[in-house]
Design a protein around this motif. Structure first.
Motif, PDB file in Angstrom:
ATOM      1  N   ILE A 102       0.920  -1.296   0.167  1.00 37.82           N
ATOM      2  CA  ILE A 102       0.089  -0.177   0.011  1.00 37.82           C
ATOM      3  C   ILE A 102       0.944   1.136  -0.122  1.00 37.82           C
ATOM      4  O   ILE A 102       1.576   1.408   0.997  1.00 37.82           O
ATOM      5  N   ARG A 286      -6.844   0.316  -6.813  1.00 38.47           N
ATOM      6  CA  ARG A 286      -5.520  -0.621  -7.157  1.00 38.47           C
ATOM      7  C   ARG A 286      -4.688  -0.186  -8.165  1.00 38.47           C
ATOM      8  O   ARG A 286      -5.200   0.485  -9.181  1.00 38.47           O
ATOM      9  N   PHE A 294      -2.006  -1.188  -3.916  1.00 40.88           N
ATOM     10  CA  PHE A 294      -2.843  -0.192  -3.799  1.00 40.88           C
ATOM     11  C   PHE A 294      -2.273   0.952  -3.435  1.00 40.88           C
ATOM     12  O   PHE A 294      -1.188   1.145  -2.854  1.00 40.88           O
ATOM     13  N   GLN A 314     -11.068   6.561   1.379  1.00 41.07           N
ATOM     14  CA  GLN A 314     -10.121   5.747   0.600  1.00 41.07           C
ATOM     15  C   GLN A 314      -9.869   4.685   1.494  1.00 41.07           C
ATOM     16  O   GLN A 314      -9.715   3.514   1.018  1.00 41.07           O
ATOM     17  N   VAL A 318      -9.637   0.820   0.208  1.00 43.20           N
ATOM     18  CA  VAL A 318      -8.268  -0.116   0.098  1.00 43.20           C
ATOM     19  C   VAL A 318      -8.567  -1.309   0.785  1.00 43.20           C
ATOM     20  O   VAL A 318      -8.181  -2.545   0.584  1.00 43.20           O
TER      21      VAL A 318
END
Ligand code: FAD
Length: 405
Positions: A102, A286, A294, A314, A318
């Motif tokens: 991430i 993504r 992500f 968000q 995610v």
């Protein structure tokens, strides 16, 4: 096998929030957070600090205290992405591998792009609400001005919290009006762009404040250099014919907002789009080329308003989609571009601008969203900080759900 199930790059609003949300859903995930700073900031309150309405000390906490206890904190900066090898290199020489990544290191404030600005800040009335140590100096500078020229600047988009440059100005004008000196001030707002605010519905209420405070608007006017001791600033102004001329202005006070760019570590990697932001799908968040990556927060390629409010929404996107991918399901959540910019038009009243992709209005409350309200000030100054520390950073999404989540 990988060192971690999930590696999170950046432990700011987005990184801590998404880590906490993932661990609420799957407590056994092995998650590492790469974060170089030992301090975590609640930046949205810096506007209030600059307006003398919030204690700056309440906007910072030790990173250790916000890091979810089940996560591993790697106390270093990410220095390189190797998405083909599922590896991140750290500035201290280590590297870590992951199953899923991430990316949320925020953006870089490019003070260096304005000649003389870094040296000038914090003295001679040159200030910025975009830094913890300077937001209190904004208030000090505002209070010490009795007359003369006050300049407020806004760089080219995108910037985080696009309303923040003018929020600083409205709160300053409100103070000058209350103490009876506004008539002796010349206030100018220099914007690199051609519009007061990106979402047209909010321009008329903002223009009413601009007029009532007597603010001069200078569009297509970009701050390029500052001389603090001489109290002079230079702007590149584009005329109607497209020709650019250099304008010199003297000031008693200058509130500068720096240009904002992607971090080099993202820009110089395979994760970047042409402009250098981490390139994600605007709906699923993504990565468009790497299925196990992500991104969220200020550092991604999407066109939403770069705000903590956007990050709040968000985070859910995610967390849900990353777990679905791990577990072999279709991604269930589509982000609508929600972001929010509470515009502090005067002390005690806010226009709560909430909108999504394409400038679509997404008001949380069934009220005209363009009207300045006392209730929105209470939300911003009291409720939202509490929700940030106790809800968003702890993965308690239900606490934030009434506010657009
Ligand atoms: P950040 O919170 O900035 O965190 C990024 C983190 O990444 C930092 O901890 C940083 O140390 C870390 N990092 C940086 N480089 C690296 C690296 N190489 N490796 C690892 N980690 C790294 N939002 C609102 O919702 N409402 C508002 O009213 C509002 N007002 C604002 C007013 C001001 C003056 C400012 C400055 C911001 C405002 N914001 C507002 C915006 C909000 O603060 C940001 O949108 C939000 O913090 C974004 O979260 P983020 O995690 O992407 O970035």
């Amino acid at each position: 096998s990988a060192d971690f199930d999930v590696v999170v790059v950046g432990g700011g609003a987005a990184g801590i929030g998404v880590t906490a949300s993932l661990l609420r859903r799957r407590p056994d995930l092995r998650i590492a957070v790469i974060e170089p700073s030992d301090k975590h900031y609640y930046q949205p309150a810096w506007t209030l600090v600059g307006g003398g309405a919030f204690d700056v000390k309440k906007t910072v906490r030790p990173t250790r205290s916000v890091m979810p206890s089940r996560a591993t904190w790697l106390h270093a900066a990410a220095a390189g992405f190797e998405p083909q090898a599922n590896r991140v290199r750290l500035a201290d020489g280590r590297s870590v591998t992951y199953q899923q990544l991430i990316v949320c290191p925020g953006l870089r404030l490019a003070w260096d792009k304005i000649d003389g600005l870094s040296d000038a800040l914090g003295k001679h009335g040159v200030t910025s609400n975009y830094r913890y140590d300077l937001a209190p100096y904004t208030w000090e500078s505002v209070r010490s001005m009795q007359e003369g020229q006050a300049l407020f600047t806004q760089p080219a988009m995108p910037i985080k919290c696009a309303g923040a440059p003018q929020k600083a100005m409205y709160l300053a004008c409100d103070h000058w009006r209350r103490v009876g000196v506004l008539g002796r001030m010349q206030v100018e707002f220099d914007l690199a762009g051609a519009a007061l605010f990106g979402v047209p519905a909010y321009v008329p209420p903002l223009m009413r404040y601009v007029e009532s405070y007597g603010i001069d608007l200078a569009f297509n006017s970009t701050l390029v250099a500052v001389d603090g001791p001489a109290r002079k600033a230079w702007f590149d102004r584009k005329g109607a014919d497209g020709a650019v001329s250099r304008v010199e202005k003297s000031f008693g006070m200058l509130h500068a907002v720096p240009p904002q760019v992607p971090h080099d570590v993202v820009r110089d990697s395979a994760l970047a789009d042409a402009a250098g932001w981490c390139e994600v799908d605007p709906g699923t968040l993504r990565h468009v080329r790497f299925d196990n990556v992500f991104g969220l927060g200020d550092g991604i390629s999407t066109s939403n308003a770069k705000t903590a409010a956007a990050a709040r929404k968000q985070i859910v996107t995610v967390a849900e989609n990353l777990i679905a991918v791990r577990e072999g399901h279709a991604m269930p959540v589509t982000y609508d571009g929600y972001g929010s910019c509470p515009l502090t038009v005067e002390r005690g009243r806010i226009v709560l601008a909430e909108f999504g992709y394409g400038g679509k209005l997404l008001p949380t409350f069934p009220l005209d969203p363009t009207v300045p309200r006392k209730s929105a000030w209470f939300l911003k100054a009291t409720l939202l900080p509490w929700i940030y520390w106790n809800g968003m950073l702890r993965g308690r999404e239900w606490l934030a759900r009434p506010l657009g989540n």
